[in-house]
Write a protein that holds these residues in place. Structure first.
Motif, short mmCIF file in Angstrom:
data_model
loop_
_atom_site.label_atom_id
_atom_site.label_comp_id
_atom_site.label_asym_id
_atom_site.label_seq_id
_atom_site.Cartn_x
_atom_site.Cartn_y
_atom_site.Cartn_z
N LYS A 124 -29.35 -49.66 -54.31
CA LYS A 124 -29.00 -51.05 -54.63
C LYS A 124 -27.49 -51.18 -54.83
O LYS A 124 -26.90 -52.22 -54.51
CB LYS A 124 -29.74 -51.50 -55.89
N LEU A 125 -26.86 -50.13 -55.35
CA LEU A 125 -25.41 -50.16 -55.52
C LEU A 125 -24.72 -50.28 -54.16
O LEU A 125 -23.76 -51.04 -54.00
CB LEU A 125 -24.94 -48.90 -56.25
N LEU A 126 -25.22 -49.55 -53.18
CA LEU A 126 -24.68 -49.64 -51.83
C LEU A 126 -24.83 -51.05 -51.27
O LEU A 126 -23.88 -51.64 -50.74
CB LEU A 126 -25.39 -48.64 -50.91
N ASN A 127 -26.03 -51.59 -51.37
CA ASN A 127 -26.30 -52.91 -50.79
C ASN A 127 -25.48 -54.00 -51.45
O ASN A 127 -24.91 -54.88 -50.78
CB ASN A 127 -27.79 -53.24 -50.91
N THR A 128 -25.38 -53.95 -52.79
CA THR A 128 -24.64 -54.98 -53.51
C THR A 128 -23.14 -54.84 -53.27
O THR A 128 -22.42 -55.84 -53.20
CB THR A 128 -24.95 -54.90 -55.01
N SER A 129 -22.66 -53.60 -53.12
CA SER A 129 -21.25 -53.38 -52.78
C SER A 129 -20.92 -54.01 -51.44
O SER A 129 -19.85 -54.61 -51.27
CB SER A 129 -20.95 -51.87 -52.72
N ASP A 130 -21.83 -53.88 -50.49
CA ASP A 130 -21.60 -54.47 -49.17
C ASP A 130 -21.54 -56.00 -49.24
O ASP A 130 -20.76 -56.63 -48.51
CB ASP A 130 -22.70 -54.05 -48.21
N ILE A 131 -22.33 -56.59 -50.12
CA ILE A 131 -22.29 -58.04 -50.28
C ILE A 131 -20.94 -58.47 -50.85
O ILE A 131 -20.33 -59.44 -50.37
CB ILE A 131 -23.44 -58.51 -51.20
N LEU A 132 -20.45 -57.74 -51.85
CA LEU A 132 -19.15 -58.09 -52.43
C LEU A 132 -18.03 -57.93 -51.40
O LEU A 132 -17.12 -58.77 -51.32
CB LEU A 132 -18.87 -57.22 -53.65
N TYR A 133 -18.11 -56.86 -50.62
CA TYR A 133 -17.09 -56.67 -49.57
C TYR A 133 -17.14 -57.81 -48.56
O TYR A 133 -16.09 -58.34 -48.15
CB TYR A 133 -17.31 -55.33 -48.86
N SER A 134 -18.33 -58.18 -48.12
CA SER A 134 -18.46 -59.27 -47.14
C SER A 134 -17.90 -60.57 -47.70
O SER A 134 -17.27 -61.35 -46.97
CB SER A 134 -19.93 -59.45 -46.75
N TYR A 135 -18.13 -60.80 -48.98
CA TYR A 135 -17.58 -62.00 -49.63
C TYR A 135 -16.06 -61.97 -49.58
O TYR A 135 -15.41 -62.95 -49.16
CB TYR A 135 -18.06 -62.09 -51.08
N ALA A 136 -15.47 -60.85 -50.01
CA ALA A 136 -14.01 -60.75 -50.05
C ALA A 136 -13.41 -60.90 -48.65
O ALA A 136 -12.40 -61.58 -48.46
CB ALA A 136 -13.60 -59.40 -50.66
N GLN A 137 -14.04 -60.29 -47.67
CA GLN A 137 -13.56 -60.37 -46.29
C GLN A 137 -13.64 -61.81 -45.78
O GLN A 137 -12.71 -62.30 -45.11
CB GLN A 137 -14.39 -59.45 -45.39
N CYS A 138 -14.72 -62.48 -46.08
CA CYS A 138 -14.90 -63.87 -45.65
C CYS A 138 -13.82 -64.78 -46.23
O CYS A 138 -13.21 -65.58 -45.51
CB CYS A 138 -16.29 -64.36 -46.07
N ILE A 139 -13.55 -64.64 -47.53
CA ILE A 139 -12.55 -65.48 -48.18
C ILE A 139 -11.15 -65.17 -47.64
O ILE A 139 -10.34 -66.07 -47.40
CB ILE A 139 -12.60 -65.29 -49.71
N TYR A 140 -10.87 -63.90 -47.43
CA TYR A 140 -9.55 -63.51 -46.92
C TYR A 140 -9.31 -64.07 -45.51
O TYR A 140 -8.24 -64.61 -45.21
CB TYR A 140 -9.42 -61.99 -46.91
N GLU A 141 -10.32 -63.95 -44.65
CA GLU A 141 -10.18 -64.47 -43.29
C GLU A 141 -10.03 -65.99 -43.30
O GLU A 141 -9.26 -66.55 -42.49
CB GLU A 141 -11.40 -64.07 -42.46
N GLU A 142 -10.72 -66.67 -44.20
CA GLU A 142 -10.59 -68.11 -44.30
C GLU A 142 -9.18 -68.50 -44.72
O GLU A 142 -8.57 -69.43 -44.17
CB GLU A 142 -11.61 -68.66 -45.30
N ARG A 143 -8.64 -67.75 -45.68
CA ARG A 143 -7.27 -68.05 -46.14
C ARG A 143 -6.26 -67.84 -45.00
O ARG A 143 -5.34 -68.64 -44.82
CB ARG A 143 -6.92 -67.15 -47.32
N GLN A 144 -6.45 -66.75 -44.27
CA GLN A 144 -5.54 -66.47 -43.17
C GLN A 144 -5.62 -67.56 -42.09
O GLN A 144 -4.60 -67.94 -41.50
CB GLN A 144 -5.85 -65.10 -42.55
N TYR A 145 -6.81 -68.06 -41.85
CA TYR A 145 -7.00 -69.12 -40.85
C TYR A 145 -6.27 -70.40 -41.27
O TYR A 145 -5.54 -71.00 -40.46
CB TYR A 145 -8.49 -69.41 -40.68
N PHE A 146 -6.43 -70.80 -42.52
CA PHE A 146 -5.79 -72.03 -42.99
C PHE A 146 -4.28 -71.89 -43.02
O PHE A 146 -3.55 -72.84 -42.70
CB PHE A 146 -6.33 -72.41 -44.36
N LYS A 147 -3.79 -70.71 -43.37
CA LYS A 147 -2.34 -70.48 -43.36
C LYS A 147 -1.79 -70.58 -41.95
O LYS A 147 -0.73 -71.15 -41.71
CB LYS A 147 -2.03 -69.11 -43.96
N ALA A 148 -2.51 -69.97 -40.99
CA ALA A 148 -2.06 -70.00 -39.60
C ALA A 148 -2.02 -71.43 -39.06
O ALA A 148 -1.16 -71.77 -38.23
CB ALA A 148 -2.97 -69.14 -38.74
#
Length: 275
Positions: free
Chosen positions: A29-53
């Motif tokens: 469960k630690l592995l699975n939940t870690s992957d969810i947090l990573y996906s969240y962080a990646q999603c937000i970062y990519e969105e920020r980069q898109y709006f900045k561009a």
């Protein structure tokens, strides 16, 4: 998970979930939940980069810490889960990812401080991974690191004990050297350190058993039993009971009485809990 769903998540709640899952040693469960947090962080970062561009205002996202923290914490927890499952190559990959997070843009002063904190954790956990995977020639270097960073001493000594059990090492001299600091471990109250202290006591009991020191083994298995019960961790409580039973033969009557009294007390507390 779709970006629209990811953006609805609360990262600080996921962090709390990861901390709780770690304490109860549910590594899958630690592995699975870690992957969810990573996906969240990646999603937000990519969105920020898109709006900045696009030279558009960057949407506000409610989070208690800078985004880099969630990146680093997701890799930290994934690496921990892999290490606990003996997947050392995968654990090393995770360590390498949170060792250097300075590639992220717009970190700011607080973000840079978090980058340095994860770099320090990567160093500490890199040592631990080396020792556990059999690079015991690095033990002296690791011990020097623990001496310089006492906040890492409790999980560090637990790692040393696990390596000693795995690779049949004699670390009596290290335990003696840190005896004064070890006496303070039981004073920790936060959940993370209590979990580390349980693991330390359990592995120290195994280490003393392996060395034929039954009385010391019984002392520490009793501590692990109490810690597991007080933290409500049934899995660890059962592990400690099983270890005690393996030490029962030849144990002094006084020791057996202490165990039985404590067990009766635990059972009585359980019966008094509301249904």
């Amino acid at each position: 998970m779709r970006p629209s769903i990811l953006k609805l998540l609360k990262p600080d709640i996921i962090v709390e979930m990861l901390e709780m899952v770690f304490q109860f040693e549910n590594w899958d469960k630690l592995l699975n939940t870690s992957d969810i947090l990573y996906s969240y962080a990646q999603c937000i970062y990519e969105e920020r980069q898109y709006f900045k561009a696009k030279r558009l205002p960057v949407p506000h996202v409610e989070m208690a810490r800078p985004l880099v923290y969630y990146y680093g914490f997701s890799h930290l927890m994934r690496g921990t889960a892999c290490q606990k499952q003996g997947q050392y190559d995968q654990a090393r990959e995770s360590i390498n990812k949170y060792a250097e997070l300075g590639w992220m843009e717009d970190l700011g002063e607080e973000g840079m401080q978090i980058v340095e904190e994860f770099k320090f954790l990567a160093r500490a956990n890199g040592y631990a991974l080396d020792i556990l995977s059999g690079k015991t020639e690095r033990l002296a270097e690791y011990v020097a690191f623990l001496q310089d960073n006492p906040e890492e001493l409790l999980p560090g000594l637990d790692t040393v004990l696990q390596a000693a059990l795995r690779h049949n090492l004699n670390v009596d001299h290290l335990l003696d050297a840190f005896a004064e600091q070890e006496a303070e471990f039981g004073e920790y109250e936060d959940a993370g350190n209590v979990s580390h202290y349980y693991s330390y006591c359990y592995h120290l009991a195994l280490y003393h058993k392996q060395a034929g020191r039954q009385d010391q083994a019984l002392t520490y298995v009793m501590r692990s039993l109490i810690l597991a019960h007080d933290s409500g961790n049934d899995r660890n409580f059962k592990k400690s009971m099983a270890l005690f039973e393996s030490l029962r033969e030849g144990a002094a009557e006084e020791r057996l009485q202490q165990f039985e009294e404590r067990l009766r007390g635990c059972l009585m507390e359980e019966r008094q809990q509301p249904v």
